[in-house]
Design a protein around this motif. Structure first.
Motif, PDB file in Angstrom:
ATOM      1  N   UNK A 178       0.855  -1.137   0.260  1.00  0.00           N
ATOM      2  CA  UNK A 178       0.085  -0.162   0.057  1.00  0.00           C
ATOM      3  C   UNK A 178       1.046   1.079  -0.029  1.00  0.00           C
ATOM      4  N   UNK A 179       2.017   1.286   0.682  1.00  0.00           N
ATOM      5  CA  UNK A 179       2.920   2.595   0.709  1.00  0.00           C
ATOM      6  C   UNK A 179       3.701   2.617  -0.400  1.00  0.00           C
ATOM      7  N   UNK A 180       4.424   1.506  -0.771  1.00  0.00           N
ATOM      8  CA  UNK A 180       5.472   1.483  -1.884  1.00  0.00           C
ATOM      9  C   UNK A 180       5.110   1.263  -3.124  1.00  0.00           C
ATOM     10  N   UNK A 181       4.012   0.391  -3.410  1.00  0.00           N
ATOM     11  CA  UNK A 181       3.336  -0.199  -4.707  1.00  0.00           C
ATOM     12  C   UNK A 181       2.035  -0.431  -4.863  1.00  0.00           C
ATOM     13  N   UNK A 182       1.416   0.733  -4.507  1.00  0.00           N
ATOM     14  CA  UNK A 182      -0.187   0.455  -4.507  1.00  0.00           C
ATOM     15  C   UNK A 182      -0.906  -0.096  -5.599  1.00  0.00           C
ATOM     16  N   UNK A 183      -0.395   0.092  -6.912  1.00  0.00           N
ATOM     17  CA  UNK A 183      -0.821  -0.646  -8.157  1.00  0.00           C
ATOM     18  C   UNK A 183      -0.138  -1.912  -8.347  1.00  0.00           C
ATOM     19  N   UNK A 184       0.431  -2.543  -7.233  1.00  0.00           N
ATOM     20  CA  UNK A 184       0.935  -4.089  -7.491  1.00  0.00           C
ATOM     21  C   UNK A 184      -0.451  -4.951  -7.856  1.00  0.00           C
ATOM     22  N   UNK A 185      -0.051  -5.741  -8.742  1.00  0.00           N
ATOM     23  CA  UNK A 185      -1.081  -6.803  -9.384  1.00  0.00           C
ATOM     24  C   UNK A 185      -2.097  -7.492  -8.099  1.00  0.00           C
ATOM     25  N   UNK A 186      -1.304  -7.549  -7.052  1.00  0.00           N
ATOM     26  CA  UNK A 186      -2.132  -8.495  -5.835  1.00  0.00           C
ATOM     27  C   UNK A 186      -3.005  -7.247  -5.457  1.00  0.00           C
ATOM     28  N   UNK A 187      -2.790  -5.935  -5.265  1.00  0.00           N
ATOM     29  CA  UNK A 187      -3.438  -4.872  -4.783  1.00  0.00           C
ATOM     30  C   UNK A 187      -4.605  -4.636  -5.735  1.00  0.00           C
ATOM     31  N   UNK A 188      -4.301  -4.797  -7.235  1.00  0.00           N
ATOM     32  CA  UNK A 188      -5.369  -4.723  -7.779  1.00  0.00           C
ATOM     33  C   UNK A 188      -6.408  -5.807  -7.957  1.00  0.00           C
TER      34      UNK A 188
END
Length: 803
Positions: free
Chosen positions: A717-727
Motif C-alpha cells: 500500500x505504501x510502496x507499490x499501491x498498483x501492485x497486481x495483488x492490490x488490483x
C-alpha cells in the motif's frame, strides 16, 4: 441411432429398464467436444454421463485412463464409485474404477500415476495437483472424456475456475478430449455451457424431461412465526409430527449454527427418542462418515443438515425434505428438494418453514418461482486472477513453458477468454519476481527465463512447497475479542472474521451481553474497550450467511404490490395491510424510505431488498455520508430487506445520500479504512502463492498468516499501491463480502425514484427491525420473557396487536 453393446442392453432389460431419451441423446452426441446435460435429480444423469464411457470401454481395448470424473465433494466421488461399481460388475465389464481425493493413501496415489485406472474419480484440487507433475503427459495419455458433476456448484466458486484451467491443460495434452457437464439446477444454460466448453468450441445443451412438479408447501402453524430471528423454534412440534409421518426426513438449514440450535431443541422435544442425526461441514470427518453410513443403512428417521448434503449423494429412502428458514436462492431450494424421492418421474415432497414474519413472504415467492421453473443466479464474471497466478506456478512445476503458449492455453478457459495479454503478463511478472516492491526478496524470486525464452522454476526444490499449497478453499477463521490493555486483556469471546472485517475504529457492537468499542485488529485479535454508555453502533448479526438473490427479491417485491394476498396466512395479510395503511409497501421500481422519531432518536429505514451483505454495506456508507452532513448517526442494523439507521438529527432530504458517485467514493474511502481489504488481500495472497499456508513440516496458523499478510499489505500500500495483488484485492473485495454490485443494481433499478415518507411513529415493517440481534441490548437477552416483553412493546408502538 447409436446401439449399445449387447452386455449393456442385457443389463438394462434384465432390470426391467429402458434407456431414457436424454441418455440416448448423450450417446448420439458423445463424439462432440462438449455436452451439458440438465436433468432432474433421480433422472439418471450420472449414468447418462458414463454411458458413452461404458460403451466405448466395453467394445474396445483401451489401456490407461479413459474417463476422468470430477466432483465438488469427496463424499460424492465415493458415492459415485460405489454406484458405478455395481452395474460394471453386473455387466461383467473389465473396467478399473478408482477415486483420488485428499483421503487416498500415498501408496495408491503413486501407483495411479504410473498405472492409472480406466475411470478415475477426483476433485478439482486433486486434478490441479496431478497437472503439476512432470509425468502428467504420460498419466493422461489416451484420456478421452471428462465428466464434471454438479457443475452449477463449481461454476459459483473459484474451485470451478481452478478446474477449468486444469481442463485447459488437459486439452493441450489430449487435443481430442471431450467434456461433459451434469447438473439438476442450471439457471442460465448458455452461461454454464460457455464456462464448460473449451473456447471457442461449441457445447451441446441437453435438457431432460423435468418430470412432475414437486409437492412443495409452506408450513402454516397455529402459532405464527416470530417477528425476527432465524431459528424457527416455534415449528419444532410440527417438524416432529412430520418426522413421525415419514420414513426419512432431511431438515436443511442455512447455517451450521442454526442447524446446531435446531437439533438441540428438536432433541429436547423428542419424547419418543426417534433416531435423529446432524450433519454439517464443521463436524469431524469420522462423525460425518458415521451419520452418512447410518443414513445408507436406514437407521435414522431424520437428519438435521446444511449445504453439506445439498449435492447428489443418492439416498433413495428420503421421502421428505424440510427447509428451515427462507432458502434465499431458488436454485438452492430446488437442489435440496431433489434429495427427496430420488427417483425419476416421482414428485419430490418438501415443506418450507419461514423463520420469521418477513420470511413468510419470501417463502411464498420462492414457492412461486419453483412452480414457474424460474431459477436465479448472478451472471458469472471474468475469472479471478489470483487463481491464474496459482496456475502459472502449477505449470512451472510441470516443466518449462513458453509464455505465449501458456497465455493461449489459459484463454481457452471460458472464464478467462477475455483476459488481455497485459493482465496475464502482470501475473507472470508477479510469479517470477514478486513485483516491483518485492523483487529484492529471494523468497519471491520463483521463476527465471532461459535463453530460449522458456520460463522455469528458479529452484526446482520449490515444487514441493507449491504443490502443498494448491487449492482455493479458504479456512474460515474466527477472531478472539479481548479488552485492550498492556498485558493482553480479558477474552470476551470470538467473532467470525467476516464480521470483524466490516469494523472501523470507533464502531461499537454487542458481544457476550455487553457493548464494546472496536479499537483495532492486532494479528488475530479484535481489541476493544468497554462502552456501557452507548448503544451498539453495528449489530453483530447472526443468521444466514446467504443473501436473498436479486431475482427472488424482485419476485418478493411483486407480491407486495398485489391488492390482497389470499395465499398468505391471515396474520401476514393483516400485517401487510396495516403497513399499506400506515405507510406504503415497497415497489419494485422505487425506493421506499421511512423516517420517524421515537424515544429521542430519529430513525431512517431504507427498504432496498438488496440482500444482507449489500444492506449491511449500504448502512456503513449511508452513516458515513450522514456524518459528513452533520446528521449525527449513532448506528444501524441490516437485514436482507432493509437497513435501519438511528441518530440524533432527522434526515430532511434523502436523495443526496444515494448519489451513485458519492456512494462509490464512500466505498473506496471505507475500504481503505477498515479490515475488509486486509482480509481479502490475505485470501488472494494465499491463493496466488505470495503467502504459503502449508509449509514443510507444519501448517501456518491463521495468526501467522494474518501477521504476514498485514505486513505485506502495508508495504505494498505504501510502496507499490498498483501492485497486481492490490488490483486483485480491490476486485475481490467489491464482489465478495461488500456486494457493492447489488447496491449499484438497486440504484440503477430505482433511477432516482425515491418515496421518502415522514411518519409520526414506527411502522409495521420497521418494528421487527428493532428486534434484530444486537439492536436491543436487553440484559439477559436469552431470557425469553424479557424478549417477549420488548417485542410486545415495540409492536404496540406500531399499532400491531400481539394477542
Amino acid at each position: 441411432m447409436t446401439v449399445l453393446p449387447q452386455k449393456i442392453q442385457d443389463w438394462f432389460s434384465g432390470n426391467g429398464w429402458s434407456v431414457h431419451p436424454h441418455q440416448q441423446q448423450m450417446l448420439e452426441l458423445s463424439k462432440n467436444p462438449c455436452q451439458l446435460l440438465i436433468a432432474p435429480t433421480g433422472g439418471g444423469k450420472t449414468l447418462a454421463g458414463f454411458l458413452p464411457t461404458l460403451a466405448e470401454l466395453a467394445t474396445g481395448d483401451h489401456r490407461g485412463l479413459h474417463t476422468l470424473y470430477v466432483s465438488p465433494l469427496k463424499a460424492l466421488a465415493a458415492d459415485i464409485k460405489r454406484n458405478l461399481r455395481t452395474p460394471v460388475d453386473d455387466m461383467g465389464l473389465d473396467i478399473r474404477i478408482e477415486d483420488r481425493t485428499g483421503d487416498t493413501s500415498q501408496t495408491l496415489k503413486k501407483r495411479q500415476r504410473v498405472d492409472p485406472p480406466h475411470i478415475l474419480l477426483t476433485t478439482p484440487e486433486s486434478l490441479a495437483l496431478l497437472c503439476s507433475y512432470e509425468d502428467a503427459p504420460r498419466m493422461f495419455k489416451g484420456l478421452q472424456r471428462v465428466v464434471v458433476d454438479e457443475i452449477h456448484a463449481l461454476a459459483e466458486s473459484k474451485r470451478g475456475d481452478q478446474l477449468m484451467l486444469a481442463l485447459a491443460r488437459l486439452n493441450v495434452l489430449c487435443p481430442d478430449l471431450r467434456r461433459v457437464g451434469l447438473s439438476a439446477t442450471v439457471e442460465d444454460p448458455k452461461s454454464i455451457a460457455h464456462f464448460l466448453a473449451r473456447h471457442p468450441d461449441p457445447c451441446d445443451i441437453l435438457q431432460a424431461d423435468l418430470g412432475p412438479d414437486p409437492d412443495i408447501q409452506m408450513l402454516v402453524t397455529d402459532e405464527p412465526p416470530p417477528w425476527s430471528g432465524g431459528g424457527a423454534k416455534y415449528a419444532i412440534p410440527a417438524v416432529l409430527d412430520l418426522i413421525k409421518r415419514h420414513k426419512t426426513t432431511l431438515i436443511f438449514h442455512n447455517t451450521r449454527a442454526q442447524a446446531e440450535i435446531f437439533f438441540h431443541n428438536l432433541w429436547l422435544a423428542n419424547d419418543e427418542s426417534l433416531p435423529v442425526g446432524i450433519h454439517h461441514g464443521s463436524l469431524a470427518r469420522e462423525q460425518r462418515n458415521k451419520v452418512e453410513q447410518a443414513m445408507v443403512d436406514g437407521q435414522l428417521r431424520a437428519i438435521v443438515c446444511t449445504g453439506s448434503l445439498d449435492l447428489g449423494i443418492d439416498w433413495g429412502d428420503v421421502d421428505l425434505v424440510v427447509q428451515v428458514g427462507a432458502p434465499k436462492n431458488v436454485k438452492r431450494l430446488v437442489q435440496r428438494i431433489g434429495r427427496a424421492n430420488h427417483r425419476y418421474n416421482a414428485p419430490s415432497k418438501a415443506i418450507v418453514i419461514p423463520a420469521n414474519r418477513f420470511e413468510v413472504i419470501e417463502c411464498k415467492a420462492a414457492l412461486e418461482a419453483v412452480k414457474a421453473h424460474t431459477l436465479d443466479g448472478d451472471p458469472k464474471g471474468d475469472g479471478p486472477r489470483d487463481v491464474l497466478c496459482q496456475h502459472i506456478l502449477i505449470a512451472a512445476c510441470a516443466g518449462p513453458f513458453h509464455a505465449d503458449e501458456l497465455y493461449t492455453e489459459f484463454t481457452s478457459a471460458g472464464a478467462y477468454a477475455n483476459l488481455d495479454r497485459a493482465r496475464f503478463d502482470d501475473c507472470l511478472n508477479f510469479c517470477a519476481t514478486g513485483g516491483y516492491a518485492l523483487r529484492a526478496y529471494d523468497q519471491w524470486q520463483r521463476l527465471k527465463q532461459l535463453p530460449d525464452l522458456r520460463w522455469v522454476l528458479r529452484d526446482p526444490r520449490a515444487t514441493r512447497l507449491i504443490r502443498m499449497n494448491i487449492g482455493t478453499i479458504m479456512d474460515t477463521d474466527t477472531l478472539k475479542v479481548r479488552l485492550k490493555n498492556r498485558g493482553g486483556g480479558k477474552p470476551l469471546g470470538e467473532v467470525e472474521e467476516d464480521f470483524a472485517a466490516t469494523l472501523t475504529p470507533g464502531d461499537t457492537f454487542l458481544i457476550g451481553g455487553q457493548i464494546v468499542r472496536y479499537e483495532g485488529l492486532r494479528e488475530m485479535t479484535v481489541e476493544v474497550t468497554r462502552r456501557a454508555d452507548k448503544k451498539p453502533k453495528i449489530a453483530s448479526f447472526m443468521g444466514t450467511r446467504f443473501a436473498t438473490s436479486t431475482q427472488l427479491s424482485q419476485r418478493l417485491l411483486q407480491i407486495l404490490q398485489q391488492q390482497d394476498w389470499p395465499d398468505l396466512p391471515a396474520h401476514t395479510r393483516d400485517w401487510l395491510a396495516l403497513q399499506r395503511e400506515k405507510s406504503a409497501l415497497p415497489h419494485p421500481d422505487r425506493l421506499l424510505v421511512e423516517s420517524f422519531s421515537m424515544e429521542d432518536r430519529c430513525y431512517t429505514v431504507v427498504y432496498g431488498f438488496a440482500g444482507r451483505n449489500a444492506q449491511q454495506t449500504l448502512g456503513l456508507l449511508l452513516t458515513q455520508r450522514m456524518e459528513e452532513e452533520r446528521l449525527n448517526p449513532l448506528g444501524f442494523v441490516a437485514t436482507d430487506y432493509a437497513t435501519m439507521i438511528w441518530g440524533l438529527n432527522p434526515v430532511e432530504n434523502v436523495a443526496p445520500l444515494f448519489d451513485p458517485k458519492d456512494l462509490r467514493d464512500g466505498l473506496d474511502k471505507w475500504l481503505s479504512g477498515n479490515a475488509v481489504m486486509k482480509r481479502t488481500f490475505k485470501q488472494s495472497a494465499v491463493i496466488a502463492g505470495l503467502i504459503t499456508r502449508n509449509t514443510l513440516g507444519h501448517r501456518k496458523s491463521g495468526r501467522q498468516a494474518t501477521f504476514s499478510s498485514d505486513i505485506l499489505y502495508d508495504t505494498l500500500l505504501k510502496y507499490d499501491p498498483d501492485h497486481v495483488l492490490m488490483q486483485i484485492t480491490r476486485e475481490e473485495a467489491q464482489r465478495g463480502l461488500v456486494d457493492f454490485g447489488r447496491i449499484e443494481e438497486m440504484i440503477q433499478r430505482i433511477q432516482g425514484r425515491i418515496d421518502h415518507l415522514k411518519l409520526p411513529k414506527v411502522t409495521p415493517f420497521a418494528a421487527p427491525l428493532f428486534l434484530e440481534v444486537g439492536k436491543v441490548p436487553v440484559k439477559g437477552l436469552a431470557e425469553e420473557q424479557l424478549l417477549a416483553q420488548e417485542t410486545d412493546r415495540m409492536l404496540a408502538l406500531a399499532g400491531i396487536k400481539t394477542t
